[in-house]
Design a protein around this motif. Structure first.
Motif, PDB file in Angstrom:
ATOM      1  N   UNK A  67       0.867  -1.186   0.000  1.00 59.47           N
ATOM      2  CA  UNK A  67       0.000   0.000   0.000  1.00 59.47           C
ATOM      3  C   UNK A  67       0.900   1.230   0.000  1.00 59.47           C
ATOM      4  N   UNK A  68       0.705   2.113  -0.973  1.00 59.25           N
ATOM      5  CA  UNK A  68       1.510   3.322  -1.076  1.00 59.25           C
ATOM      6  C   UNK A  68       1.012   4.418  -0.144  1.00 59.25           C
ATOM      7  N   UNK A  69       1.793   5.459   0.028  1.00 59.64           N
ATOM      8  CA  UNK A  69       1.405   6.557   0.924  1.00 59.64           C
ATOM      9  C   UNK A  69       0.190   7.318   0.414  1.00 59.64           C
ATOM     10  N   UNK A  70      -0.561   7.907   1.336  1.00 57.10           N
ATOM     11  CA  UNK A  70      -1.651   8.802   0.961  1.00 57.10           C
ATOM     12  C   UNK A  70      -1.146  10.243   1.045  1.00 57.10           C
ATOM     13  N   UNK A  71      -1.994  11.183   0.690  1.00 57.62           N
ATOM     14  CA  UNK A  71      -1.612  12.599   0.712  1.00 57.62           C
ATOM     15  C   UNK A  71      -1.227  13.043   2.120  1.00 57.62           C
ATOM     16  N   UNK A  72      -1.951  12.517   3.126  1.00 54.69           N
ATOM     17  CA  UNK A  72      -1.660  12.899   4.509  1.00 54.69           C
ATOM     18  C   UNK A  72      -0.313  12.348   4.986  1.00 54.69           C
ATOM     19  N   UNK A  73       0.126  11.227   4.422  1.00 62.23           N
ATOM     20  CA  UNK A  73       1.439  10.690   4.785  1.00 62.23           C
ATOM     21  C   UNK A  73       2.550  11.668   4.415  1.00 62.23           C
ATOM     22  N   UNK A  74       2.353  12.385   3.306  1.00 66.45           N
ATOM     23  CA  UNK A  74       3.372  13.319   2.816  1.00 66.45           C
ATOM     24  C   UNK A  74       3.149  14.709   3.392  1.00 66.45           C
ATOM     25  N   UNK A  75       1.888  15.138   3.454  1.00 59.74           N
ATOM     26  CA  UNK A  75       1.553  16.477   3.953  1.00 59.74           C
ATOM     27  C   UNK A  75       0.586  16.310   5.130  1.00 59.74           C
ATOM     28  N   UNK A  76       1.150  16.106   6.299  1.00 60.46           N
ATOM     29  CA  UNK A  76       0.310  15.807   7.468  1.00 60.46           C
ATOM     30  C   UNK A  76      -0.530  17.000   7.904  1.00 60.46           C
ATOM     31  N   UNK A  77      -0.035  18.216   7.651  1.00 57.20           N
ATOM     32  CA  UNK A  77      -0.796  19.418   7.992  1.00 57.20           C
ATOM     33  C   UNK A  77      -0.926  20.315   6.767  1.00 57.20           C
ATOM     34  N   UNK A  78      -2.063  20.963   6.584  1.00 50.28           N
ATOM     35  CA  UNK A  78      -2.254  21.834   5.421  1.00 50.28           C
ATOM     36  C   UNK A  78      -1.328  23.044   5.471  1.00 50.28           C
ATOM     37  N   UNK A  79      -0.910  23.551   4.311  1.00 52.32           N
ATOM     38  CA  UNK A  79      -0.100  24.772   4.270  1.00 52.32           C
ATOM     39  C   UNK A  79      -0.957  25.981   4.638  1.00 52.32           C
ATOM     40  N   UNK A  80      -0.351  27.077   5.070  1.00 50.98           N
ATOM     41  CA  UNK A  80      -1.147  28.283   5.338  1.00 50.98           C
ATOM     42  C   UNK A  80      -1.798  28.782   4.059  1.00 50.98           C
TER      43      UNK A  80
END
Length: 465
Positions: free
Chosen positions: A235-248
């Motif tokens: 199972x590959x990473x999801x978006x949250x795995x790479x960007x755990x918190x949203x940018x400002x």
């Protein structure tokens, strides 16, 4: 105007009739197709039924499919089995814009069995330079419907389902559950987080692309493979795995605010389609953009691939013990809008705002105004009010800001801040009001509604973009 309105209404009715007729034609073809296919599987079509030599086709490919898709069937990586998989695949494309248009064109051309295309927006003239499925005649038509009409003209053998509504947490899982693969062709952070979460919860891979200015990027999230020869499953990473918190929010750009060269989303959208085709026909993850991100720089026409982190074992949604088990309010999470719509900020008191009509009266009465346009230099050069000076908000710091304050202190006229929609001008005016002495404060104004209001109320020839 009555004649124009009448013609526009008549054209809209004709388009609606055409759309229904095209759908009716598609359904008739679909009903007839099995008869033709079974005929072929029995040794050939009726025209050659007297031929004593039996002709063998692909396991499930009729004659028309072999002829139509022969150029890609010839590729060893696709072949007959790959084409069968493409014709059985169901792909959901979210966004019928700069990315979604080229992606859907190539997927339709490749013979993907069913394409769903989602977009809540309508076609605008500013879209056409990059959104290749839409034409001038499609202005004010639903983008999803416009895209569907164009795709049906490319391939009448496949099913096209337009969703001309906003994809949101209340309906996203229901829509995505009908498809095998999702393409994220959107342009905002809240929807990216939502589609990644949908991908995880629905166990559907997500091919995510983005394009802005002269740059683009592409990767695959939520990839799953139970046939991997090296491991039992992967199972590959999801978006949250790479960007755990949203940018400002202030760090995120948009095409309407920052611009984009039309071919850039064209390149990324075409590559999204390529990754989708590769995934559907069964390419392994080593040949896909899994745990890798492709970066395209249009300035020097270069590509490079960077390695991404693997799946986070503590990820809030895709780990073995997830904290997130349902879709959230992503606008609250990201502190920004999912839809690209005009903000309507109110950060200045009414005495420091001026309407377009009142500003025009003052200028006509020869009252002096220092008109400070805070748009970018490229926007200012496109169009501006005569006599305005350009102090881009993004550069309004330190030396530039001190220079502007000095200029305001020296002048004896009104100081009116201007931007496109009346939001950035308020931000700039507020900075000045927070720094300047009380005796100057009553002279500082901002143009309410910005240049859009100026174009609507004063000068119909002023460009709205």
């Amino acid at each position: 105007m009555d004649l124009i309105n009448h013609l526009e209404q008549e054209i809209a009715e004709l388009k609606d009739t055409l759309q229904h007729k095209e759908q009716e034609l598609f359904e008739i073809k679909q009903k007839l197709l099995p008869t033709k296919q079974s005929n072929i599987e029995n040794g050939g079509d009726d025209q050659y039924s007297g031929n004593s030599t039996k002709v063998h086709f692909g396991d499930a490919l009729p004659k028309w499919a072999i002829e139509r898709y022969s150029r890609q069937i010839l590729l060893p990586d696709i072949g007959v089995q790959g084409q069968e998989r493409l014709m059985a695949a169901r792909v959901l494309i979210v966004g019928a814009g700069g990315l979604g248009c080229p992606a859907s064109v190539y997927l339709a051309g490749a013979g993907v069995g069913e394409i769903g295309i989602v977009d809540y927006d309508q076609v605008d003239v500013t879209n056409i330079h990059r959104q290749i499925l839409h034409c001038e005649k499609d202005q004010n038509l639903s983008k999803a419907q416009s895209a569907a009409n164009s795709l049906r003209s490319i391939n009448s053998k496949i099913k096209i389902t337009p969703y001309d509504f906003d994809l949101n947490p209340s309906n996203a899982l229901e829509v995505a559950g009908k498809y095998d693969l999702i393409l994220d062709c959107t342009d905002n952070v809240p929807t990216r987080y939502m589609l990644s979460d949908v991908s995880v919860l629905a166990k559907v891979p997500l091919i995510s692309g983005s394009a802005l200015k002269m740059e683009g990027q592409l990767t695959i999230y939520g990839y799953r493979d139970k046939r991997n020869v090296e491991e039992q499953s992967y199972i590959g990473p999801c978006y949250r795995c790479i960007f755990s918190t949203p940018p400002p929010p202030e760090a995120v750009g948009s095409c309407s605010a920052n611009g984009v060269a039309g071919p850039v989303p064209g390149v990324i959208g075409a590559l999204q389609a390529l990754e989708a085709i590769k995934l559907i026909v069964g390419q392994t993850r080593t040949h896909l953009l899994v745990e890798k991100m492709l970066l395209f720089d249009g300035d020097d026409s270069t590509f490079r691939t960077v390695k991404l982190r693997p799946r986070n074992p503590l990820c809030e949604i895709c780990s073995e013990s997830p904290k997130i088990t349902k879709l959230l309010d992503y606008e609250v999470l990201c502190k920004s809008q999912a839809k690209e719509k005009d903000l309507d900020l109110h950060i200045l008191p009414s005495e420091n705002r001026i309407s377009a009509k009142d500003l025009a009266k003052s200028l006509n009465a020869k009252e002096r105004h220092l008109l400070v346009d805070v748009r970018s230099e490229s926007e200012f050069n496109m169009c501006n009010i005569d006599g305005a000076v350009n102090y881009p908000l993004e550069k309004l710091h330190k030396k530039q800001f001190d220079e502007l304050l000095a200029r305001i202190r020296e002048c004896t006229s009104y100081v009116t801040f201007i931007c496109r929609r009346g939001n950035d001008s308020q931000v700039a005016a507020k900075r000045v009001l927070d720094q300047i002495e009380d005796k100057h404060r009553s002279r500082v104004k901002d143009l309410s509604g910005g240049l859009h209001a100026w174009a609507t109320d004063i000068d119909a020839d002023f460009p709205v973009y």
